[in-house]
Write a protein that holds these residues in place. Structure first.
Motif, mmCIF file in Angstrom:
data_model
loop_
_atom_site.group_PDB
_atom_site.id
_atom_site.type_symbol
_atom_site.label_atom_id
_atom_site.label_comp_id
_atom_site.label_asym_id
_atom_site.label_seq_id
_atom_site.Cartn_x
_atom_site.Cartn_y
_atom_site.Cartn_z
ATOM 1 N N LEU A 236 -29.239 -25.379 12.593
ATOM 2 C CA LEU A 236 -29.762 -25.936 11.341
ATOM 3 C C LEU A 236 -30.391 -27.268 11.574
ATOM 4 N N PRO A 237 -31.631 -27.672 11.170
ATOM 5 C CA PRO A 237 -32.126 -28.944 10.988
ATOM 6 C C PRO A 237 -31.167 -29.959 10.641
ATOM 7 N N PHE A 238 -31.163 -31.096 11.152
ATOM 8 C CA PHE A 238 -30.352 -32.223 10.959
ATOM 9 C C PHE A 238 -28.578 -31.732 11.098
ATOM 10 N N ALA A 239 -28.419 -30.640 11.458
ATOM 11 C CA ALA A 239 -26.764 -30.196 11.593
ATOM 12 C C ALA A 239 -25.968 -30.641 10.306
ATOM 13 N N PRO A 240 -26.393 -29.991 9.292
ATOM 14 C CA PRO A 240 -25.710 -30.349 7.767
ATOM 15 C C PRO A 240 -24.283 -29.721 8.084
ATOM 16 N N ASP A 241 -23.202 -30.436 7.662
ATOM 17 C CA ASP A 241 -21.863 -29.976 7.861
ATOM 18 C C ASP A 241 -21.359 -28.891 6.710
ATOM 19 N N LEU A 242 -22.225 -27.692 6.850
ATOM 20 C CA LEU A 242 -21.893 -26.704 5.575
ATOM 21 C C LEU A 242 -20.877 -25.906 6.212
ATOM 22 N N PHE A 243 -20.569 -25.483 7.457
ATOM 23 C CA PHE A 243 -19.352 -24.859 7.848
ATOM 24 C C PHE A 243 -18.972 -25.086 9.282
ATOM 25 N N GLU A 244 -17.892 -24.520 9.571
ATOM 26 C CA GLU A 244 -17.286 -24.717 11.041
ATOM 27 C C GLU A 244 -17.518 -23.381 11.727
ATOM 28 N N GLY A 245 -17.484 -23.606 12.880
ATOM 29 C CA GLY A 245 -17.557 -22.525 13.943
ATOM 30 C C GLY A 245 -18.758 -21.947 13.830
ATOM 31 N N ARG A 246 -18.893 -20.739 14.301
ATOM 32 C CA ARG A 246 -20.108 -19.912 14.300
ATOM 33 C C ARG A 246 -20.045 -18.599 13.515
ATOM 34 N N ILE A 247 -21.177 -18.184 12.895
ATOM 35 C CA ILE A 247 -21.309 -17.027 11.920
ATOM 36 C C ILE A 247 -22.050 -16.000 12.836
ATOM 37 N N PHE A 248 -21.762 -14.660 12.911
ATOM 38 C CA PHE A 248 -22.547 -13.795 13.621
ATOM 39 C C PHE A 248 -22.514 -14.014 15.023
ATOM 40 N N ALA A 249 -21.379 -14.503 15.389
ATOM 41 C CA ALA A 249 -21.051 -15.022 16.782
ATOM 42 C C ALA A 249 -21.163 -13.744 17.842
ATOM 43 N N SER A 250 -21.583 -14.035 18.807
ATOM 44 C CA SER A 250 -21.732 -12.954 20.063
ATOM 45 C C SER A 250 -21.364 -13.807 21.251
ATOM 46 N N GLU A 251 -20.566 -13.448 22.318
ATOM 47 C CA GLU A 251 -20.210 -14.142 23.278
ATOM 48 C C GLU A 251 -21.268 -14.271 24.401
ATOM 49 N N PRO A 252 -21.740 -15.497 24.841
ATOM 50 C CA PRO A 252 -22.473 -15.598 26.054
ATOM 51 C C PRO A 252 -21.934 -15.085 27.204
ATOM 52 N N GLU A 253 -22.665 -14.844 28.005
ATOM 53 C CA GLU A 253 -22.591 -14.365 29.541
ATOM 54 C C GLU A 253 -22.594 -15.294 30.457
ATOM 55 N N ARG A 254 -21.593 -15.085 31.505
ATOM 56 C CA ARG A 254 -21.504 -16.081 32.629
ATOM 57 C C ARG A 254 -23.098 -16.097 33.334
ATOM 58 N N GLY A 255 -23.531 -17.250 33.646
ATOM 59 C CA GLY A 255 -24.963 -17.075 34.103
ATOM 60 C C GLY A 255 -26.086 -17.381 33.428
ATOM 61 N N ASP A 256 -25.741 -17.440 31.882
ATOM 62 C CA ASP A 256 -26.820 -17.787 31.051
ATOM 63 C C ASP A 256 -27.308 -19.090 31.028
ATOM 64 N N VAL A 257 -28.638 -19.503 30.953
ATOM 65 C CA VAL A 257 -29.092 -20.676 30.704
ATOM 66 C C VAL A 257 -28.951 -21.000 29.329
ATOM 67 N N ILE A 258 -28.339 -22.140 28.806
ATOM 68 C CA ILE A 258 -27.827 -22.356 27.610
ATOM 69 C C ILE A 258 -28.422 -23.800 27.010
ATOM 70 N N VAL A 259 -29.055 -23.903 25.931
ATOM 71 C CA VAL A 259 -29.377 -25.124 25.246
ATOM 72 C C VAL A 259 -28.020 -25.356 24.379
ATOM 73 N N PHE A 260 -27.296 -26.587 24.390
ATOM 74 C CA PHE A 260 -26.335 -26.844 23.685
ATOM 75 C C PHE A 260 -26.348 -28.514 23.304
ATOM 76 N N ARG A 261 -25.617 -28.723 22.232
ATOM 77 C CA ARG A 261 -25.419 -30.204 21.997
ATOM 78 C C ARG A 261 -24.602 -30.918 22.595
#
Length: 247
Positions: free
Chosen positions: A68-93
């Protein structure tokens, strides 16, 4: 006369509503579906180059507050989560400073053991297949005038990609063994000697820091050309990279 004024005001309000709707639609698309990013450094060469403009798939792994824009502290963890796969190119904080976005390749999943020995990547004590694949020379600010050896690596799930190994005896060519904790990931840049990643100050990346999977290069400018320097586009557009998938 009054009727004309009312007509003008009505037309103005209709234009304002259209603009507001367009902005809201853009925010929804950026937040939920795809977000554009620019590649600012050479840490992912030769896969991603400085001046590449990419779309990141934000629903690939579900959503965290960093979706979300500005990363509001609305919840912890992930919702509708699915696992990334080894080798994926990922943007992260960036874990030490979540205001910064990083992009790297996922190498280690939770529970994995990751180590580099004499430039060879080991995952769970098994060497990743690595074969020479020509040479690479960057443009713009990263052009040293030298050809850099390219190596094609193939992970255990069949994902393969090119990496650079400019200095075979650099400090990151021999590392300690990293054991990836639960709920975290180990990231590495494809430009192995010039990448601040999980071998260094990035450390293990928490699952909630994942923003999305890099999916498509939609535009690319070489030779350190600014997007605003439109007059330089014809000579510096990387035509062969436009609408190229990120692998």
């Amino acid at each position: 006369m009054a009727e004309k004024i009312e007509t003008k005001q009505s037309g103005l309000w209709e234009n304002v509503k259209v603009i507001i709707q367009a902005l809201l639609l853009a925010v929804v698309i950026r937040t939920v579906f795809f977000q554009p990013f620019t590649i600012p450094s050479g840490s992912m060469m030769p896969t991603l180059l400085v001046g590449d403009y990419i779309f990141v798939n934000k629903f690939a792994y579900g959503y965290s507050k960093y979706s979300l824009p500005f990363a509001p502290d609305l919840f912890e963890g992930r919702i509708f989560a699915s696992e990334p796969e080894r080798g994926d190119v990922i943007v992260f904080r960036f874990p030490p400073n979540p205001d910064l976005d990083y992009i790297k390749r996922l190498i280690g999943l939770p529970g994995d053991k990751v180590q580099v020995r004499d430039s060879i990547l080991y995952v769970n004590n098994k060497a990743v297949q690595r074969v020479p694949d020509g040479v690479f020379r960057a443009d713009g600010q990263y052009n040293t005038g030298d050809d850099v050896p390219v190596f094609r690596e193939t992970l255990d799930n069949g994902v393969n990609f090119d990496t650079l190994d400019q200095f075979p005896d650099s400090s990151t060519d021999n590392t300690r063994e990293f054991i990836v904790p639960a709920g975290h990931y180990f990231m590495m840049g494809d430009n192995r000697d010039n990448s601040a990643d999980s071998r260094l100050d990035v450390g293990f990346v928490p699952a909630q820091n994942l923003v999305g999977r890099a999916s498509l290069i939609f535009f690319s400018l070489g030779n350190s050309t600014s997007f605003l320097e439109v007059w330089k586009w014809p000579a510096n557009l990387r035509y062969d990279r436009i609408f190229k998938g990120v692998e």
